[in-house]
Design an enzyme around this catalytic site. Sequence first.
Site, PDB file in Angstrom:
ATOM      1  CE1 TYR A  12      43.602  40.941  42.766  1.00  0.00           C
ATOM      2  CE2 TYR A  12      42.251  42.749  43.571  1.00  0.00           C
ATOM      3  CZ  TYR A  12      43.167  42.251  42.669  1.00  0.00           C
ATOM      4  OH  TYR A  12      43.666  43.056  41.675  1.00  0.00           O
ATOM      5  CB  SER A  19      44.133  46.195  43.616  1.00  0.00           C
ATOM      6  OG  SER A  19      42.754  46.179  43.890  1.00  0.00           O
TER       7      SER A  19
HETATM    8  P1  NAD Z   1      44.329  39.313  33.570  1.00  0.00           P
HETATM    9  O1  NAD Z   1      43.965  38.092  34.330  1.00  0.00           O
HETATM   10  O2  NAD Z   1      43.647  39.542  32.277  1.00  0.00           O
HETATM   11  O3  NAD Z   1      45.901  39.374  33.353  1.00  0.00           O
HETATM   12  C1  NAD Z   1      46.824  38.760  34.211  1.00  0.00           C
HETATM   13  C2  NAD Z   1      47.686  37.830  33.386  1.00  0.00           C
HETATM   14  O4  NAD Z   1      48.671  37.265  34.254  1.00  0.00           O
HETATM   15  C3  NAD Z   1      46.923  36.654  32.767  1.00  0.00           C
HETATM   16  O5  NAD Z   1      47.172  36.569  31.383  1.00  0.00           O
HETATM   17  C4  NAD Z   1      47.441  35.428  33.518  1.00  0.00           C
HETATM   18  O6  NAD Z   1      47.527  34.279  32.682  1.00  0.00           O
HETATM   19  C5  NAD Z   1      48.796  35.893  33.982  1.00  0.00           C
HETATM   20  N1  NAD Z   1      49.228  35.222  35.224  1.00  0.00           N
HETATM   21  C6  NAD Z   1      48.490  35.027  36.351  1.00  0.00           C
HETATM   22  N2  NAD Z   1      49.232  34.389  37.272  1.00  0.00           N
HETATM   23  C7  NAD Z   1      50.462  34.194  36.719  1.00  0.00           C
HETATM   24  C8  NAD Z   1      51.646  33.599  37.170  1.00  0.00           C
HETATM   25  N3  NAD Z   1      51.736  33.050  38.387  1.00  0.00           N
HETATM   26  N4  NAD Z   1      52.714  33.581  36.337  1.00  0.00           N
HETATM   27  C9  NAD Z   1      52.654  34.110  35.103  1.00  0.00           C
HETATM   28  N5  NAD Z   1      51.536  34.693  34.605  1.00  0.00           N
HETATM   29  C10 NAD Z   1      50.456  34.738  35.415  1.00  0.00           C
HETATM   30  O7  NAD Z   1      44.064  40.542  34.562  1.00  0.00           O
HETATM   31  P2  NAD Z   1      44.171  42.123  34.293  1.00  0.00           P
HETATM   32  O8  NAD Z   1      42.810  42.687  34.515  1.00  0.00           O
HETATM   33  O9  NAD Z   1      44.891  42.406  33.039  1.00  0.00           O
HETATM   34  O10 NAD Z   1      45.061  42.539  35.549  1.00  0.00           O
HETATM   35  C11 NAD Z   1      46.437  42.866  35.434  1.00  0.00           C
HETATM   36  C12 NAD Z   1      46.935  43.313  36.788  1.00  0.00           C
HETATM   37  O11 NAD Z   1      46.219  44.456  37.236  1.00  0.00           O
HETATM   38  C13 NAD Z   1      46.781  42.274  37.898  1.00  0.00           C
HETATM   39  O12 NAD Z   1      47.900  42.395  38.741  1.00  0.00           O
HETATM   40  C14 NAD Z   1      45.521  42.720  38.627  1.00  0.00           C
HETATM   41  O13 NAD Z   1      45.529  42.274  39.965  1.00  0.00           O
HETATM   42  C15 NAD Z   1      45.660  44.212  38.520  1.00  0.00           C
HETATM   43  N6  NAD Z   1      44.400  44.941  38.622  1.00  0.00           N
HETATM   44  C16 NAD Z   1      43.452  44.835  37.633  1.00  0.00           C
HETATM   45  C17 NAD Z   1      42.273  45.600  37.728  1.00  0.00           C
HETATM   46  C18 NAD Z   1      41.195  45.540  36.693  1.00  0.00           C
HETATM   47  O14 NAD Z   1      40.171  46.201  36.891  1.00  0.00           O
HETATM   48  N7  NAD Z   1      41.360  44.820  35.566  1.00  0.00           N
HETATM   49  C19 NAD Z   1      42.097  46.462  38.795  1.00  0.00           C
HETATM   50  C20 NAD Z   1      43.072  46.513  39.796  1.00  0.00           C
HETATM   51  C21 NAD Z   1      44.225  45.777  39.681  1.00  0.00           C
HETATM   52  C1  UGA Z   2      37.876  44.913  39.634  1.00  0.00           C
HETATM   53  C2  UGA Z   2      38.818  43.744  39.253  1.00  0.00           C
HETATM   54  O1  UGA Z   2      38.091  42.565  38.963  1.00  0.00           O
HETATM   55  C3  UGA Z   2      39.795  43.428  40.349  1.00  0.00           C
HETATM   56  O2  UGA Z   2      40.780  42.514  39.844  1.00  0.00           O
HETATM   57  C4  UGA Z   2      40.456  44.696  40.757  1.00  0.00           C
HETATM   58  O3  UGA Z   2      41.395  44.547  41.703  1.00  0.00           O
HETATM   59  C5  UGA Z   2      39.454  45.738  41.196  1.00  0.00           C
HETATM   60  O4  UGA Z   2      38.612  46.006  40.070  1.00  0.00           O
HETATM   61  C6  UGA Z   2      40.118  47.045  41.595  1.00  0.00           C
HETATM   62  O5  UGA Z   2      39.679  48.115  41.189  1.00  0.00           O
HETATM   63  O6  UGA Z   2      41.090  46.985  42.323  1.00  0.00           O
HETATM   64  P1  UGA Z   2      35.487  45.060  40.668  1.00  0.00           P
HETATM   65  O7  UGA Z   2      35.442  46.522  40.987  1.00  0.00           O
HETATM   66  O8  UGA Z   2      34.672  44.138  41.526  1.00  0.00           O
HETATM   67  O9  UGA Z   2      36.979  44.503  40.674  1.00  0.00           O
HETATM   68  O10 UGA Z   2      35.093  44.936  39.122  1.00  0.00           O
HETATM   69  P2  UGA Z   2      33.890  44.219  38.370  1.00  0.00           P
HETATM   70  O11 UGA Z   2      33.891  42.760  38.545  1.00  0.00           O
HETATM   71  O12 UGA Z   2      33.928  44.691  36.948  1.00  0.00           O
HETATM   72  O13 UGA Z   2      32.599  44.802  39.088  1.00  0.00           O
HETATM   73  C7  UGA Z   2      32.201  46.158  38.888  1.00  0.00           C
HETATM   74  C8  UGA Z   2      31.068  46.488  39.821  1.00  0.00           C
HETATM   75  O14 UGA Z   2      29.933  45.683  39.505  1.00  0.00           O
HETATM   76  C9  UGA Z   2      31.379  46.215  41.295  1.00  0.00           C
HETATM   77  O15 UGA Z   2      30.793  47.225  42.078  1.00  0.00           O
HETATM   78  C10 UGA Z   2      30.684  44.899  41.600  1.00  0.00           C
HETATM   79  O16 UGA Z   2      30.291  44.809  42.964  1.00  0.00           O
HETATM   80  C11 UGA Z   2      29.483  45.000  40.684  1.00  0.00           C
HETATM   81  N1  UGA Z   2      28.939  43.696  40.251  1.00  0.00           N
HETATM   82  C12 UGA Z   2      29.767  42.754  39.750  1.00  0.00           C
HETATM   83  C13 UGA Z   2      27.579  43.453  40.330  1.00  0.00           C
HETATM   84  O17 UGA Z   2      26.783  44.311  40.790  1.00  0.00           O
HETATM   85  N2  UGA Z   2      27.111  42.252  39.914  1.00  0.00           N
HETATM   86  C14 UGA Z   2      27.925  41.276  39.429  1.00  0.00           C
HETATM   87  O18 UGA Z   2      27.430  40.171  39.054  1.00  0.00           O
HETATM   88  C15 UGA Z   2      29.290  41.539  39.323  1.00  0.00           C
END
Ligand code: NAD
Ligand code: UGA
Length: 323
Positions: free
Chosen positions: A154, A129
């Site tokens: 996290y 992340s």
């Molecule tokens: P998501 O929650 O939609 O997907 C994660 C999936 O993993 C879910 O379907 C959940 O049910 C499953 N899961 C959680 N814990 C589990 C466990 N113990 N065993 C089996 N399944 C489990 O989230 P996402 O946004 O698709 O994120 C995917 C990955 O990318 C995660 O590792 C997250 O930390 C990372 N990530 C996401 C973002 C983002 O902006 N979406 C940014 C940085 C990192």
């Molecule tokens: C996201 C994901 O939720 C994390 O799982 C992930 O690890 C992270 O990206 C990453 O890049 O590693 P975040 O950037 O907080 O985290 O994503 P959002 O929840 O979509 O928020 C986007 C922006 O909106 C952030 O700057 C947050 O501070 C802001 N925000 C969010 C607000 O201003 N108001 C809100 O109510 C929620």
Amino acid sequence: MTVLLTGAAGFIGMHVAEALMARGDDVIGIDNLNAYYDVRLKRARLARLEARAGFRFLEADVADREAMLGLAERHAGVTRIVHLAAQPGVRHSLVDPYAYVQSNVMGHLVVLELARRLRRLEHLVYASSSSVYGANRDLPFAEADRVDHPVSLYAATKRSGELISESYAHLFGLPQTGLRFFTVYGPWGRPDMAPWMFAEAILSGRPVTLYDGGRLKRDFTFVDDIAAGVQGCLDHPPEGTAPRVLNIGNNRSVEVRRFVEVLEGALGRRAIVVDTPRPATDVAETFADISAIQALCGFAPRTPIEVGIPRFAEWYLSWREGG
Ligand code: NAD
Ligand code: UGA
């Protein structure tokens, strides 16, 4: 080739599975379908995947040793793993810290233990992340930067995963790549993330809460670009056992209030904005240096928010109507 994909019912997992199957890979999807957010959304994603011939689903918790290690014999032909299952969300880690250590640290370790039992494994790609950069001020964030000051639990668990992976690369010669995703958005997104929460607030006439008035900046990355990058990276295992961690972002840092402006345009409605102080878990800015992943596999994000947000909004409106 057969890819084992954890977090398959998740936002990024569904898109990665679709991209892999589109080019002919078979996917074994694993997910525990937990109730962190609406399980109907996870099931709807799965239903899309299960409609395709190359997909099989196993409901399991990645931290469950017995269930996971048992896969090594039953699926000995697996050559690649994409490990995305995790407890996501920076702010929720203040609410339920144990879930983060359980899924992101113990779960990560169990996946590595499975990986080292898979004799034919060529590459394990796992999700890290952008949050590991913590409050670093040198922009853009580069992989060589120090990452030892996480501002959320996290982030600390995601950094722990990277370190545990590094030790397993050294000890067991496991070929791995950690991908530091930067704020991913798009169709089939997460209800706990800003695009969904903002869209829902705008459509229902409720206020949108903007931290520091929306002056925080994020490198918002469209999910199709992420899926293409994961796939490209999967095809390029590291040589030798040197640990590898790569940024994967859009390489543009955008103010959250600009994101809201484009969303207002896409939804055809104005937001009622409430200015709130930034939570201690949220960093001021993220911005990815992507030169390393570009050099590795030609990664080239092609979706500015002006294109990606309308695509998210269109999907969100249809989900809200029928979902
Ligand atoms: P998501 O929650 O939609 O997907 C994660 C999936 O993993 C879910 O379907 C959940 O049910 C499953 N899961 C959680 N814990 C589990 C466990 N113990 N065993 C089996 N399944 C489990 O989230 P996402 O946004 O698709 O994120 C995917 C990955 O990318 C995660 O590792 C997250 O930390 C990372 N990530 C996401 C973002 C983002 O902006 N979406 C940014 C940085 C990192
Ligand atoms: C996201 C994901 O939720 C994390 O799982 C992930 O690890 C992270 O990206 C990453 O890049 O590693 P975040 O950037 O907080 O985290 O994503 P959002 O929840 O979509 O928020 C986007 C922006 O909106 C952030 O700057 C947050 O501070 C802001 N925000 C969010 C607000 O201003 N108001 C809100 O109510 C929620």
